[in-house]
Each structure stands twice: as C-alpha cells, then as structure tokens.
Design a protein around this motif. Structure first.
Motif, PDB file in Angstrom:
ATOM      1  N   GLU A  16       0.710  -1.330   0.061  1.00 32.05           N
ATOM      2  CA  GLU A  16      -0.089  -0.004   0.065  1.00 32.05           C
ATOM      3  C   GLU A  16       0.626   1.227   0.130  1.00 32.05           C
ATOM      4  OE1 GLU A  16      -2.506   1.437   3.598  1.00 32.05           O
ATOM      5  OE2 GLU A  16      -3.549   0.435   2.300  1.00 32.05           O
ATOM      6  N   ARG A  17       0.445   2.180  -0.478  1.00 28.50           N
ATOM      7  CA  ARG A  17       0.810   3.688  -0.570  1.00 28.50           C
ATOM      8  C   ARG A  17       2.508   3.545  -1.274  1.00 28.50           C
ATOM      9  NH1 ARG A  17      -1.079   3.378   4.360  1.00 28.50           N
ATOM     10  NH2 ARG A  17       0.877   3.741   5.356  1.00 28.50           N
ATOM     11  N   SER A  18       2.519   2.557  -2.180  1.00 31.78           N
ATOM     12  CA  SER A  18       3.875   2.461  -2.707  1.00 31.78           C
ATOM     13  C   SER A  18       4.988   1.813  -1.948  1.00 31.78           C
ATOM     14  CB  SER A  18       4.536   3.818  -3.393  1.00 31.78           C
ATOM     15  OG  SER A  18       3.630   4.329  -4.179  1.00 31.78           O
ATOM     16  N   THR A  19       5.111   2.176  -0.652  1.00 33.92           N
ATOM     17  CA  THR A  19       6.165   1.514   0.213  1.00 33.92           C
ATOM     18  C   THR A  19       6.016   0.966   1.561  1.00 33.92           C
ATOM     19  OG1 THR A  19       6.437   3.874   1.313  1.00 33.92           O
ATOM     20  CG2 THR A  19       7.794   3.554  -0.599  1.00 33.92           C
ATOM     21  N   ARG A  20       4.457   0.558   1.601  1.00 33.59           N
ATOM     22  CA  ARG A  20       4.322   0.031   2.831  1.00 33.59           C
ATOM     23  C   ARG A  20       3.477  -1.203   2.660  1.00 33.59           C
ATOM     24  NH1 ARG A  20       6.193   3.204   6.559  1.00 33.59           N
ATOM     25  NH2 ARG A  20       4.730   2.530   8.118  1.00 33.59           N
ATOM     26  N   LEU A  21       3.742  -2.198   3.724  1.00 29.23           N
ATOM     27  CA  LEU A  21       3.282  -3.397   3.714  1.00 29.23           C
ATOM     28  C   LEU A  21       2.045  -3.519   4.854  1.00 29.23           C
ATOM     29  CD1 LEU A  21       3.408  -6.276   2.167  1.00 29.23           C
ATOM     30  CD2 LEU A  21       4.702  -7.143   4.078  1.00 29.23           C
ATOM     31  N   PRO A  36       6.903  -0.585   7.247  1.00 25.91           N
ATOM     32  CA  PRO A  36       7.433  -0.211   5.836  1.00 25.91           C
ATOM     33  C   PRO A  36       8.201  -1.111   5.061  1.00 25.91           C
ATOM     34  CG  PRO A  36       8.630   0.451   7.787  1.00 25.91           C
ATOM     35  CD  PRO A  36       7.532  -0.100   8.331  1.00 25.91           C
ATOM     36  N   LEU A  37       8.231  -1.002   3.865  1.00 33.90           N
ATOM     37  CA  LEU A  37       9.081  -2.227   3.096  1.00 33.90           C
ATOM     38  C   LEU A  37       9.867  -1.691   1.951  1.00 33.90           C
ATOM     39  CD1 LEU A  37       9.026  -5.439   2.472  1.00 33.90           C
ATOM     40  CD2 LEU A  37       7.254  -4.725   0.828  1.00 33.90           C
ATOM     41  N   GLY A  38       9.043  -0.937   0.905  1.00 29.73           N
ATOM     42  CA  GLY A  38      10.076  -0.804  -0.444  1.00 29.73           C
ATOM     43  C   GLY A  38       8.736  -0.728  -1.539  1.00 29.73           C
TER      44      GLY A  38
END
Length: 226
Positions: A16-21, A36-38
C-alpha cells in the motif's frame, strides 16, 4: 506462484502507498498493522508466524512477524531476485529468469547457508513438502536431489491473457488472468462464468469458504463464489 500479496488466517497482506506492507482484516478491511517495506514486492509469503517479503527495491529480503509486523531480520539477496519459498529451516530466494543465483538463508537469522547457480526459468517456485519446485523439478534443499514434479491440469484463460492465479472451489476451479478476467470452471473443464473484476490483476487467493480475494495494482477486493 509467488505474488505481491498473501492471505493467511482469514486476513490479507498487501502492498500500500508504494512503500508500505499492511495486514488487513479479511472481514472488513480494517488495518491490523502497517510496516515499511520498499517498492512493489516481487513476492510476499506468510508461513506460520513469519512474513517473508521481497520488494523490487531495495534488493533485500525482509522477515517480519505475522502477528504484529515487527521486523525480525533483513538480508541483501542481490538484484533482480523475484521468487521466495519458505521451508521448515530455510528460506529459498531465486533470481528472475536465472539472472541471480538461488540462495538459501537460515530461516531464524537470515544468514546465508548456500548458493547455487542455474536457471530458474519456467514456473515460479512452488512449495513441495519441505522442498521447492523450480522450473518443473523438485529441489531437496538438504541433499540437492531432484525429481520431476507432476504438472497441474489448470484450464487456460479463454481471453488468451496470462494466468495469474487459480483456486479450487466446491464444484470446480476459479482462475484469474492478468487482464482481470475471473473465470469459473466446472470439474469437467466446462467454463461456467466469466467476469472482469479488475483492470490489471496480479493475484488470486482463497480467503475462506466460498470467498476469494483478488489483488490488482493498488486494489484488493473480496468476492463470494458460493
């Protein structure tokens, strides 16, 4: 196949939101945790208490707690790496089309145990007991023995698009292609229904009895299939 989202315990794990898991409650979409993920993940796997996530960037494998999203460890696995399989003691990470070697990481710590060169072209990894199916062959991660893996008989989408997921239902099979066409098949291979549910689909999972979840680019939707 491996995908950018996963389903476990009746919940959905999505990017979600380009950089969240995020872990979403399957019943109503409530956010249980957010980490946060990437960038968009090549693979997200939930196995027991662990989540293994491989974003496109950075080229690292993340291990998180399934319960609360807390980080356990993260390790550099090279780029591009696109497939993940969790076995009881190891996590296997493979390159896309053989571009990077197959790596085995210690499941508890993320430490590198071994690497192996060779193509991972063909079907994505699939779990086969404590091993993995790579390119149609089963790999035993402890002894390197291989043997042919039986091919699953899955109807091909009538649209001619690429199949991105299939799930067994009470009276047959449901398939999803990358153009978002959801097709239901009887046990004898007869197509029963065909509906477009997404503009660009990336995966399909069974959420619970009679319920499926479909992921598109930036969307997650739940459907009743009876």
């Amino acid at each position: 196949m491996t995908e950018g989202f996963a389903v476990a315990d009746g919940d959905v794990l999505a990017h979600e939101r380009s950089t969240r898991l995020v872990r979403l409650a399957g019943s109503d979409g409530t956010v249980r945790w957010d980490a946060p993920l990437g960038t968009w993940p090549h693979a997200v796997v939930v196995d027991g208490p662990d989540v293994f996530a491989l974003p496109q960037l950075p080229g690292r494998l993340f291990c998180l707690s399934w319960a609360n999203g807390e980080p356990r460890w993260t390790r550099d696995v090279g780029w591009p790496a696109g497939q993940v399989v969790a076995s009881p003691n190891l996590v296997l990470v493979g390159g896309r089309r053989g571009d990077t070697p197959l790596r085995a990481l210690d499941r508890a710590t993320g430490e590198l145990r071994w690497t192996r060169s060779g193509s991972t072209a063909g079907p994505a990894f699939e779990v086969s007991g404590s091993g993995a199916v790579v390119g149609g062959r089963t790999l035993d991660p402890t002894s390197w023995r291989t043997h042919p893996a039986p091919a699953a008989a899955v109807p091909r989408p009538t649209s001619g698009e690429r199949l991105v997921g299939s799930v067994a239902v009470a009276d047959g099979l449901v398939t999803l292609d990358n153009a978002g066409h959801l097709e239901r098949w009887a046990s004898d291979g007869t197509r029963l229904t065909r509906t477009r549910v997404a503009g660009r689909a990336v995966g399909l999972h069974m959420l619970g009895p009679g319920r499926i979840v479909v992921a598109g680019k930036g969307t997650v939707a739940v459907y009743d299939v009876g």
